[in-house]
Design a protein around this motif. Structure first.
Motif, short mmCIF file in Angstrom:
data_model
loop_
_atom_site.label_atom_id
_atom_site.label_comp_id
_atom_site.label_asym_id
_atom_site.label_seq_id
_atom_site.Cartn_x
_atom_site.Cartn_y
_atom_site.Cartn_z
N ASP A 9 0.82 -1.21 0.00
CA ASP A 9 0.00 0.00 0.00
C ASP A 9 0.86 1.26 0.00
O ASP A 9 0.52 2.25 -0.65
CB ASP A 9 -0.94 -0.01 1.20
CG ASP A 9 -1.82 -1.24 1.18
OD1 ASP A 9 -2.74 -1.29 0.35
OD2 ASP A 9 -1.54 -2.15 1.97
N ARG A 19 -5.27 0.10 -3.32
CA ARG A 19 -5.97 -1.14 -3.63
C ARG A 19 -7.21 -1.24 -2.74
O ARG A 19 -7.32 -0.56 -1.73
CB ARG A 19 -5.05 -2.35 -3.42
CG ARG A 19 -4.57 -2.53 -2.01
CD ARG A 19 -3.59 -3.68 -1.89
NE ARG A 19 -3.10 -3.77 -0.53
CZ ARG A 19 -2.59 -4.85 0.01
NH1 ARG A 19 -2.47 -5.94 -0.72
NH2 ARG A 19 -2.17 -4.85 1.25
N VAL A 21 -8.98 -3.64 -0.34
CA VAL A 21 -8.79 -4.85 0.46
C VAL A 21 -10.17 -5.36 0.88
O VAL A 21 -10.94 -4.64 1.49
CB VAL A 21 -7.92 -4.56 1.70
CG1 VAL A 21 -7.79 -5.81 2.57
CG2 VAL A 21 -6.55 -4.04 1.28
N THR A 24 -8.53 -9.93 4.95
CA THR A 24 -7.15 -10.04 5.43
C THR A 24 -6.99 -11.38 6.14
O THR A 24 -7.92 -11.88 6.78
CB THR A 24 -6.78 -8.90 6.41
OG1 THR A 24 -7.62 -8.96 7.55
CG2 THR A 24 -6.91 -7.55 5.73
N PHE A 28 0.44 -16.94 4.77
CA PHE A 28 0.59 -17.01 3.32
C PHE A 28 -0.23 -18.16 2.74
O PHE A 28 -0.85 -18.02 1.70
CB PHE A 28 2.06 -17.21 2.93
CG PHE A 28 2.93 -16.01 3.18
CD1 PHE A 28 2.43 -14.72 3.13
CD2 PHE A 28 4.26 -16.18 3.45
CE1 PHE A 28 3.24 -13.63 3.35
CE2 PHE A 28 5.09 -15.09 3.67
CZ PHE A 28 4.58 -13.82 3.61
N ALA A 31 -3.81 -17.20 2.46
CA ALA A 31 -3.97 -16.24 1.35
C ALA A 31 -3.97 -16.97 0.01
O ALA A 31 -4.80 -16.69 -0.86
CB ALA A 31 -2.88 -15.19 1.40
N VAL A 35 -7.14 -17.15 -2.68
CA VAL A 35 -6.98 -16.75 -4.08
C VAL A 35 -7.31 -17.91 -5.02
O VAL A 35 -7.92 -17.70 -6.07
CB VAL A 35 -5.55 -16.21 -4.32
CG1 VAL A 35 -5.25 -16.06 -5.80
CG2 VAL A 35 -5.37 -14.89 -3.60
N LEU A 40 -10.12 -13.21 -6.36
CA LEU A 40 -9.25 -12.22 -5.72
C LEU A 40 -7.79 -12.46 -6.10
O LEU A 40 -7.45 -13.48 -6.69
CB LEU A 40 -9.40 -12.29 -4.19
CG LEU A 40 -10.82 -12.06 -3.66
CD1 LEU A 40 -10.85 -12.28 -2.15
CD2 LEU A 40 -11.30 -10.67 -4.02
N LEU A 41 -6.93 -11.53 -5.73
CA LEU A 41 -5.50 -11.71 -5.91
C LEU A 41 -4.79 -11.26 -4.65
O LEU A 41 -5.35 -10.59 -3.80
CB LEU A 41 -4.98 -10.97 -7.14
CG LEU A 41 -5.12 -9.45 -7.19
CD1 LEU A 41 -3.93 -8.78 -6.54
CD2 LEU A 41 -5.23 -9.01 -8.63
N THR A 42 -3.53 -11.65 -4.52
CA THR A 42 -2.74 -11.30 -3.35
C THR A 42 -1.29 -11.09 -3.75
O THR A 42 -0.89 -11.41 -4.87
CB THR A 42 -2.85 -12.40 -2.27
OG1 THR A 42 -2.26 -11.92 -1.05
CG2 THR A 42 -2.14 -13.68 -2.69
N VAL A 43 -0.51 -10.57 -2.84
CA VAL A 43 0.92 -10.40 -3.02
C VAL A 43 1.61 -11.31 -2.00
O VAL A 43 1.37 -11.19 -0.81
CB VAL A 43 1.35 -8.93 -2.81
CG1 VAL A 43 2.86 -8.80 -2.92
CG2 VAL A 43 0.64 -8.02 -3.79
N LEU A 44 2.43 -12.22 -2.51
CA LEU A 44 3.15 -13.18 -1.66
C LEU A 44 4.59 -13.28 -2.12
O LEU A 44 4.88 -13.01 -3.29
CB LEU A 44 2.51 -14.57 -1.76
CG LEU A 44 1.07 -14.72 -1.33
CD1 LEU A 44 0.55 -16.12 -1.70
CD2 LEU A 44 0.93 -14.49 0.15
#
Length: 110
Positions: A9, A19, A21, A24, A28, A31, A35, A40-44
């Motif tokens: 962010d 973004r 959200v 939450t 990982f 998440a 996904v 949805l999408l995520t950052v890992l």
């Protein structure tokens, strides 16, 4: 971390972007599972994908913006410093990180 605002962010805000959200989680794996079963999408971390068993369910792409390196510490109670089982676990985590190509510092202790 489960927090709705973080380093991604901050990087987006530097570009006057944000973004939305909608959920939450603090793991990982969770998440990744969310996904894999939603739109949805995520950052890992990239190395996480091979550890999930979900490689066939998830697509991966580089972030289109620079984000800072994430630092993670290992913590334990001082009374467990010399406990053989505890030391074994700390060393196993360190070896796993090294095999994943993660940069590691000596967190094992004396």
């Amino acid at each position: 971390s489960g927090r709705p605002f973080g380093f991604v962010d901050e990087a987006l805000a530097a570009r006057s972007r944000q973004r939305r959200v909608v959920i939450t989680v603090n793991q990982f794996f969770t998440a990744g599972r969310v996904v894999a079963t939603t739109d949805l999408l995520t950052v890992l971390p990239r190395h996480f994908l091979s550890a999930t068993g979900m490689e066939d369910e998830l697509a991966i792409s580089e972030l289109p913006l620079a984000v800072p390196e994430v630092h993670v510490d290992t913590l334990w109670h001082r009374q467990r410093q010399h406990d053989a089982a505890h030391r074994w676990l700390r060393e196993a985590v360190s070896r796993s990180a090294a095999r994943s190509g993660l940069q590691s510092t000596d967190t094992i202790g004396p």
